[in-house]
Design a protein around this motif. Structure first.
Motif, PDB file in Angstrom:
ATOM      1  N   UNK A  67      -6.318 -24.872 -21.077  1.00 13.00           N
ATOM      2  CA  UNK A  67      -6.130 -25.063 -19.641  1.00 13.00           C
ATOM      3  C   UNK A  67      -7.326 -24.509 -18.859  1.00 13.00           C
ATOM      4  N   UNK A  68      -7.826 -23.349 -19.264  1.00 11.29           N
ATOM      5  CA  UNK A  68      -9.001 -22.772 -18.606  1.00 11.29           C
ATOM      6  C   UNK A  68     -10.214 -23.688 -18.756  1.00 11.29           C
ATOM      7  N   UNK A  69     -10.433 -24.189 -19.960  1.00 17.67           N
ATOM      8  CA  UNK A  69     -11.566 -25.085 -20.203  1.00 17.67           C
ATOM      9  C   UNK A  69     -11.423 -26.381 -19.423  1.00 17.67           C
ATOM     10  N   UNK A  70     -10.203 -26.929 -19.392  1.00 15.18           N
ATOM     11  CA  UNK A  70      -9.978 -28.168 -18.644  1.00 15.18           C
ATOM     12  C   UNK A  70     -10.247 -27.954 -17.151  1.00 15.18           C
ATOM     13  N   UNK A  71      -9.786 -26.843 -16.602  1.00 18.36           N
ATOM     14  CA  UNK A  71     -10.063 -26.564 -15.197  1.00 18.36           C
ATOM     15  C   UNK A  71     -11.560 -26.490 -14.951  1.00 18.36           C
ATOM     16  N   UNK A  72     -12.260 -25.775 -15.814  1.00 16.80           N
ATOM     17  CA  UNK A  72     -13.699 -25.593 -15.625  1.00 16.80           C
ATOM     18  C   UNK A  72     -14.450 -26.917 -15.716  1.00 16.80           C
ATOM     19  N   UNK A  73     -14.166 -27.704 -16.757  1.00 13.38           N
ATOM     20  CA  UNK A  73     -14.933 -28.928 -16.973  1.00 13.38           C
ATOM     21  C   UNK A  73     -14.395 -30.135 -16.211  1.00 13.38           C
ATOM     22  N   UNK A  74     -13.096 -30.370 -16.263  1.00  8.99           N
ATOM     23  CA  UNK A  74     -12.550 -31.579 -15.648  1.00  8.99           C
ATOM     24  C   UNK A  74     -12.511 -31.515 -14.131  1.00  8.99           C
ATOM     25  N   UNK A  75     -12.256 -30.337 -13.564  1.00  8.06           N
ATOM     26  CA  UNK A  75     -12.222 -30.219 -12.102  1.00  8.06           C
ATOM     27  C   UNK A  75     -13.596 -30.496 -11.501  1.00  8.06           C
ATOM     28  N   UNK A  76     -14.632 -30.301 -12.295  1.00  7.91           N
ATOM     29  CA  UNK A  76     -15.998 -30.507 -11.818  1.00  7.91           C
ATOM     30  C   UNK A  76     -16.633 -31.779 -12.365  1.00  7.91           C
ATOM     31  N   UNK A  77     -15.862 -32.597 -13.059  1.00  9.32           N
ATOM     32  CA  UNK A  77     -16.417 -33.784 -13.708  1.00  9.32           C
ATOM     33  C   UNK A  77     -16.355 -35.000 -12.798  1.00  9.32           C
TER      34      UNK A  77
END
Length: 144
Positions: A67-77
């Motif tokens: 979830x942390x990785x998804x927030x970091x990468x997907x929220x900014x993708x």
């Protein structure tokens, strides 16, 4: 990875926030690609197949960390493409996130499976941070 992206160039960022991607990197990047935050304070450009591979790797991580990785990468993708002159439009939010807001140039760095766009000073600091002795130690550690 046949050859991958390699090398770096310092390119201008124009008044509209566009930066040219070097011609030798454009073909492998593809007509559409994903731009997101990268490792360190940079913008990463992934060919679509590499992005899918990266996301599949993230999905193997345990739930909380995933979830942390998804927030970091997907929220900014954002799915993007280059204009007819090979330029990428860096939106204001992405420019701010990687310290490119107000900059008139950035480093375009071919980092294997993806391209990174760095603030010039931060790229130089990262590049100069590691010594030849440290590189040799790492190569020895992994029998490379």
């Amino acid at each position: 990875m046949e050859h991958g992206f390699m090398g770096n160039r310092t390119n201008k960022i124009d008044a509209k926030g566009r930066i040219s991607i070097p011609a030798n990197m454009r073909g492998e990047l593809g007509t559409e690609f994903v731009a997101s935050r990268g490792f360190g304070k940079c913008l990463a450009l992934y060919p679509l197949d590499e992005w899918d591979e990266f996301m599949n790797s993230i999905h193997k991580v345990t739930h909380k960390k995933r979830k942390q990785l998804e927030f970091f990468y997907l929220a900014n993708a954002e799915k993007m493409s280059l204009d007819g002159q090979g330029r990428l439009l860096l939106n204001e939010e992405l420019r701010k996130a990687v310290d490119l807001d107000g900059q008139d140039a950035a480093v375009v760095f071919g980092n294997g499976k993806h391209i990174e766009i760095w603030n010039c000073e931060q790229f130089a600091a990262e590049l100069n941070q590691i010594t030849v002795d440290e590189v040799e130690d790492i190569l020895d550690e992994f029998d490379i």
